[in-house]
Design a protein around this motif. Structure first.
Motif, short mmCIF file in Angstrom:
data_model
loop_
_atom_site.label_atom_id
_atom_site.label_comp_id
_atom_site.label_asym_id
_atom_site.label_seq_id
_atom_site.Cartn_x
_atom_site.Cartn_y
_atom_site.Cartn_z
N ASP A 157 -8.58 -5.41 -10.67
CA ASP A 157 -8.87 -4.74 -11.94
C ASP A 157 -9.79 -3.55 -11.76
O ASP A 157 -9.53 -2.46 -12.28
CB ASP A 157 -9.49 -5.74 -12.92
N TYR A 158 -10.88 -3.75 -11.03
CA TYR A 158 -11.86 -2.67 -10.89
C TYR A 158 -11.31 -1.52 -10.06
O TYR A 158 -11.63 -0.35 -10.33
CB TYR A 158 -13.16 -3.21 -10.30
N CYS A 159 -10.52 -1.81 -9.05
CA CYS A 159 -9.91 -0.73 -8.27
C CYS A 159 -8.92 0.05 -9.13
O CYS A 159 -8.88 1.30 -9.08
CB CYS A 159 -9.21 -1.30 -7.04
N ASN A 160 -8.12 -0.64 -9.92
CA ASN A 160 -7.17 0.04 -10.79
C ASN A 160 -7.89 0.90 -11.82
O ASN A 160 -7.48 2.04 -12.09
CB ASN A 160 -6.27 -0.98 -11.49
N GLN A 161 -8.96 0.37 -12.41
CA GLN A 161 -9.73 1.14 -13.40
C GLN A 161 -10.36 2.39 -12.80
O GLN A 161 -10.51 3.41 -13.46
CB GLN A 161 -10.80 0.25 -14.02
N ALA A 162 -10.73 2.31 -11.51
CA ALA A 162 -11.36 3.45 -10.83
C ALA A 162 -10.32 4.40 -10.21
O ALA A 162 -10.70 5.37 -9.57
CB ALA A 162 -12.31 2.95 -9.75
N GLY A 163 -9.03 4.09 -10.39
CA GLY A 163 -8.00 4.94 -9.82
C GLY A 163 -7.82 4.76 -8.33
O GLY A 163 -7.32 5.67 -7.65
N ILE A 164 -8.20 3.59 -7.82
CA ILE A 164 -8.08 3.31 -6.38
C ILE A 164 -6.82 2.48 -6.16
O ILE A 164 -6.68 1.40 -6.72
CB ILE A 164 -9.31 2.56 -5.85
N GLU A 165 -5.90 2.99 -5.35
CA GLU A 165 -4.68 2.26 -5.03
C GLU A 165 -4.91 1.38 -3.80
O GLU A 165 -5.38 1.85 -2.77
CB GLU A 165 -3.54 3.23 -4.75
N ILE A 166 -4.59 0.10 -3.93
CA ILE A 166 -4.70 -0.82 -2.81
C ILE A 166 -3.36 -0.80 -2.08
O ILE A 166 -2.39 -1.44 -2.51
CB ILE A 166 -5.06 -2.24 -3.28
N LEU A 167 -3.29 -0.07 -1.00
CA LEU A 167 -2.04 0.11 -0.28
C LEU A 167 -1.97 -0.85 0.90
O LEU A 167 -2.05 -0.46 2.06
CB LEU A 167 -1.90 1.56 0.19
N SER A 168 -1.86 -2.13 0.59
CA SER A 168 -1.72 -3.15 1.62
C SER A 168 -0.59 -4.09 1.22
O SER A 168 -0.64 -4.68 0.15
CB SER A 168 -3.01 -3.95 1.77
#
Length: 204
Positions: A157-168
């Protein structure tokens, strides 16, 4: 043969009592089994797993295995249990921003204590991404699976809200012209995938 096995379990049970490896109610790991110790006898040790399975282990097997006690640190050294999880993110992200977002995700997780404060270690510079290890303290090791689950939800949630894509696992694609991997709920209403562009050598 049966008598010798029984005697071995009794001797192992006596040794476990005097070594104080664990107590009733402790959460321990023996091999790949994790659970709460519900019973200690001279012959066997019984463990209740998070799935409410009762596993009976002969004491000779316990004595010959490595026993990890998740409660002993809090009881004997007055220290919280340190939980940790790893996420891999791209080199294009500022590492300070990543640290802030992961720490916020940890602090918003139930049963994670604010002091000592969670912290992040960068454990590897991989070929395509950086490994960030989030460390956070808890005083409830008996519900570790639930804490880990909520922690991972908050990281997403927090990565998505900050615009961070989890590319794993690693994505291999031409980003120009491709839709973002962030769920659509977190994208602005007017978001549209960037158009595919080709530039000549002179920049046109």
């Amino acid at each position: 043969m049966g008598s010798s096995s029984a005697i071995a379990n009794v001797i192992a049970g006596i040794i476990l009592i005097y070594t104080r490896a664990f107590r009733i109610g402790d959460v321990i790991r023996i091999g790949d089994i994790i659970g709460e110790v519900t019973e200690k006898t001279l012959f066997v040790t019984r463990i209740l797993t998070p799935r409410k399975e009762v596993i009976t282990i002969p004491n000779s097997a316990v004595l010959s295995s490595n026993v990890v006690n998740f409660h002993a640190g809090a009881r004997e050294f007055k220290q919280y249990l340190l939980l940790h999880t790893t996420v891999t993110l791209g080199y294009d992200l500022p590492w300070r921003k990543v640290h802030d977002v992961l720490i916020q995700a940890a602090l918003s997780t139930s049963n994670i204590v604010p002091e000592p404060c969670p912290f992040v270690l960068q454990t590897a510079l991989n070929d395509f991404n950086v490994s960030y290890e989030l460390n956070a303290y808890t005083n409830h090791p008996e519900i570790m699976p639930r804490i880990y689950s909520e922690l991972h939800q908050n990281i997403q949630d927090y990565c998505n809200q900050a615009g961070i894509e989890i590319l794993s696992p690693t994505y291999s694609s031409l980003r120009d012209g491709n839709h973002s991997t962030i769920p659509s709920d977190y994208l602005p209403d007017d978001y549209s995938p960037p158009s595919f562009q080709i530039q000549s050598k002179n920049g046109q």
